[in-house]
Design an enzyme around this catalytic site. Sequence first.
Site, PDB file in Angstrom:
ATOM      1  N   ARG A  83     109.060  61.710  72.904  1.00 49.67           N
ATOM      2  CA  ARG A  83     108.070  62.468  73.827  1.00 49.67           C
ATOM      3  C   ARG A  83     106.759  62.839  73.148  1.00 49.67           C
ATOM      4  O   ARG A  83     105.638  63.239  73.747  1.00 49.67           O
ATOM      5  CB  ARG A  83     108.693  63.686  74.380  1.00 49.67           C
ATOM      6  CG  ARG A  83     109.934  63.462  75.062  1.00 49.67           C
ATOM      7  CD  ARG A  83     110.792  64.629  75.493  1.00 49.67           C
ATOM      8  NE  ARG A  83     111.206  65.155  74.189  1.00 49.67           N
ATOM      9  CZ  ARG A  83     112.062  66.145  74.218  1.00 49.67           C
ATOM     10  NH1 ARG A  83     112.352  66.788  75.031  1.00 49.67           N
ATOM     11  NH2 ARG A  83     112.506  66.409  72.938  1.00 49.67           N
ATOM     12  N   GLY A 126     129.756  61.990  61.781  1.00 48.51           N
ATOM     13  CA  GLY A 126     129.942  63.346  61.544  1.00 48.51           C
ATOM     14  C   GLY A 126     128.445  63.751  61.307  1.00 48.51           C
ATOM     15  O   GLY A 126     127.411  63.004  61.246  1.00 48.51           O
ATOM     16  N   THR A 137     112.165  60.408  64.389  1.00 48.81           N
ATOM     17  CA  THR A 137     112.729  61.545  63.573  1.00 48.81           C
ATOM     18  C   THR A 137     114.160  60.746  63.148  1.00 48.81           C
ATOM     19  O   THR A 137     114.635  60.138  63.617  1.00 48.81           O
ATOM     20  CB  THR A 137     112.637  62.794  64.255  1.00 48.81           C
ATOM     21  OG1 THR A 137     113.723  62.632  65.153  1.00 48.81           O
ATOM     22  CG2 THR A 137     111.377  63.153  64.378  1.00 48.81           C
ATOM     23  N   GLY A 138     114.465  61.831  61.993  1.00 50.41           N
ATOM     24  CA  GLY A 138     116.029  61.905  61.720  1.00 50.41           C
ATOM     25  C   GLY A 138     116.772  60.287  61.393  1.00 50.41           C
ATOM     26  O   GLY A 138     116.071  59.273  61.012  1.00 50.41           O
ATOM     27  N   ARG A 197     114.464  60.491  79.909  1.00 49.66           N
ATOM     28  CA  ARG A 197     114.962  61.136  81.519  1.00 49.66           C
ATOM     29  C   ARG A 197     114.364  60.557  82.568  1.00 49.66           C
ATOM     30  O   ARG A 197     114.920  60.625  83.772  1.00 49.66           O
ATOM     31  CB  ARG A 197     114.729  62.421  81.392  1.00 49.66           C
ATOM     32  CG  ARG A 197     115.551  63.276  80.480  1.00 49.66           C
ATOM     33  CD  ARG A 197     115.189  64.907  80.242  1.00 49.66           C
ATOM     34  NE  ARG A 197     114.131  65.124  79.510  1.00 49.66           N
ATOM     35  CZ  ARG A 197     113.771  66.365  79.207  1.00 49.66           C
ATOM     36  NH1 ARG A 197     114.636  67.298  79.337  1.00 49.66           N
ATOM     37  NH2 ARG A 197     112.532  66.447  78.649  1.00 49.66           N
ATOM     38  N   GLY A 226     113.156  57.352  67.862  1.00 44.40           N
ATOM     39  CA  GLY A 226     113.134  56.642  66.214  1.00 44.40           C
ATOM     40  C   GLY A 226     111.847  57.331  65.657  1.00 44.40           C
ATOM     41  O   GLY A 226     111.620  57.052  64.530  1.00 44.40           O
ATOM     42  N   ASP A 266     109.651  59.505  77.967  1.00 42.68           N
ATOM     43  CA  ASP A 266     110.520  60.512  78.079  1.00 42.68           C
ATOM     44  C   ASP A 266     111.824  59.595  78.682  1.00 42.68           C
ATOM     45  O   ASP A 266     111.595  59.405  79.900  1.00 42.68           O
ATOM     46  CB  ASP A 266     110.188  61.674  78.641  1.00 42.68           C
ATOM     47  CG  ASP A 266     111.330  62.786  79.227  1.00 42.68           C
ATOM     48  OD1 ASP A 266     112.541  62.601  79.102  1.00 42.68           O
ATOM     49  OD2 ASP A 266     110.946  64.156  79.239  1.00 42.68           O
ATOM     50  N   SER A 302     122.393  77.577  81.749  1.00 42.22           N
ATOM     51  CA  SER A 302     121.682  77.493  83.366  1.00 42.22           C
ATOM     52  C   SER A 302     122.091  76.110  83.725  1.00 42.22           C
ATOM     53  O   SER A 302     122.090  74.979  82.743  1.00 42.22           O
ATOM     54  CB  SER A 302     120.220  77.713  83.404  1.00 42.22           C
ATOM     55  OG  SER A 302     119.522  76.656  82.438  1.00 42.22           O
ATOM     56  N   TYR A 335     133.148  64.008  68.860  1.00 42.02           N
ATOM     57  CA  TYR A 335     133.769  64.939  69.839  1.00 42.02           C
ATOM     58  C   TYR A 335     133.607  64.267  71.163  1.00 42.02           C
ATOM     59  O   TYR A 335     133.982  64.865  72.180  1.00 42.02           O
ATOM     60  CB  TYR A 335     133.377  66.491  69.799  1.00 42.02           C
ATOM     61  CG  TYR A 335     131.533  66.385  69.890  1.00 42.02           C
ATOM     62  CD1 TYR A 335     130.903  66.214  71.103  1.00 42.02           C
ATOM     63  CD2 TYR A 335     130.994  66.833  68.896  1.00 42.02           C
ATOM     64  CE1 TYR A 335     129.647  66.372  71.120  1.00 42.02           C
ATOM     65  CE2 TYR A 335     129.717  67.056  68.684  1.00 42.02           C
ATOM     66  CZ  TYR A 335     128.837  66.894  69.873  1.00 42.02           C
ATOM     67  OH  TYR A 335     127.551  67.126  70.228  1.00 42.02           O
TER      68      TYR A 335
END
Length: 281
Positions: free
Chosen positions: A41, A190, A19-20, A69, A17, A67, A106, A148
């Site tokens: 982060r 979009g 940014t953007g 993750r 939250g 984070d 990778s 997508y």
Amino acid sequence: MFQSDLLRSKRILITGGGTGLGKAAAGRFLELGAEVYICGRREEVLAATEQELRARTGGPIHWRRCDVRDAAAVEEMMGGIWADGALDVLVNNAAGNFLARTEDLSLGAFQSVIGIVLMGSLHTTLACGRRWLAAGRGGNVLSVTTTYTTTGSAYVVPSAVAKAGVQALMRSLAVEWGNRGIRMNAIAPGPIRTEGAFSRLLPRPELEQAAKERNPLGRFGTVEEFANLAAFLVSDGSGYINGEVVTMDGGEWLQGAGEFTAFGRQLSEKEWEMMKPKKRN
Ligand code: HXC
Ligand code: NAP
């Protein structure tokens, strides 16, 4: 477009939250009376957003470094937030993405994006869901996916795989937890100009122009349009919408899918005239 108290007394966490799109949603939710937590982060980004949005709206906003993750870090953040009171709404907005040829990636590149998008959303959704179920109270999760998720997309494969997983998570839990008052929905936007997305995905100015031109509305979406849709979906006014993915892309993906769309646009005025039925005498 909404009553000014639409989200009064709602406590909302928006991942990413700072940014953007997440920041735009945070601002709108505050204007509509919510109490907002943002996480990410980068502490300096979060602190600056908190200051800016508090100065602009006067609303209660807090930030947490986390984070997504890291399941243990998410658990710790949720414990801290719940100590002040239960959340009503979770917005899974944090994401990672970049353009790359899949054969060049990778394992770490896959793990990074899938870790943020899919595992991150899983960690936060489970942390909130388990608390709501244990307390016998309802809740509301809104995830930000992409158009997508069903078609897939070349060159953003880790993101496509992860976002499709998030969509499946939302739809599955919409059914599994719906009977206990927990709603799950998604927005599939979009292109909307943000530094995070456009710097990584549209590296040349002419690609921006091409992206606009292939949109039926001839423009990008705006962060305000995103924030308004998000506000509606997290409000009680949308209480019967569950397991839905709301596309807001100006019709872009349908344009890509239509068999005759690109073909038809290449025909000249003369060719269209020639194809009209001949007048009978
Ligand atoms: C190939 C790349 C890469 C790139 C990183 N990697 N960038 N591989 N091409 N451009 C690989 C690295 O080599 C590494 O693998 C692994 O990915 C992790 O990279 P790090 O830099 O260590 O990761 P980290 O600092 O955690 O950054 C995560 C990130 C970064 C996803 C790579 O871009 C990020 O922080 N993004 C957050 C914001 C963001 O992406 N916003 C855009 C969202 S837009 P190895 O093997 O070396 O460890 C969106 C939808 C847009 O999602 C749809 C538009 C219509
Ligand atoms: P953005 O500004 O880059 O937003 C991503 C946010 O996620 C950042 O604030 C970032 O903060 C945070 N984040 C990344 N990794 C994180 C992690 N591991 N833990 C916690 N937070 C993390 O991009 P955006 O355009 O606003 O994107 C927002 C959402 O919209 C994403 O889900 C994106 O996929 C989706 N979307 C965007 C577009 C578009 O055109 N803009 C289109 C379709 C979908 P930190 O780096 O500080 O962690």
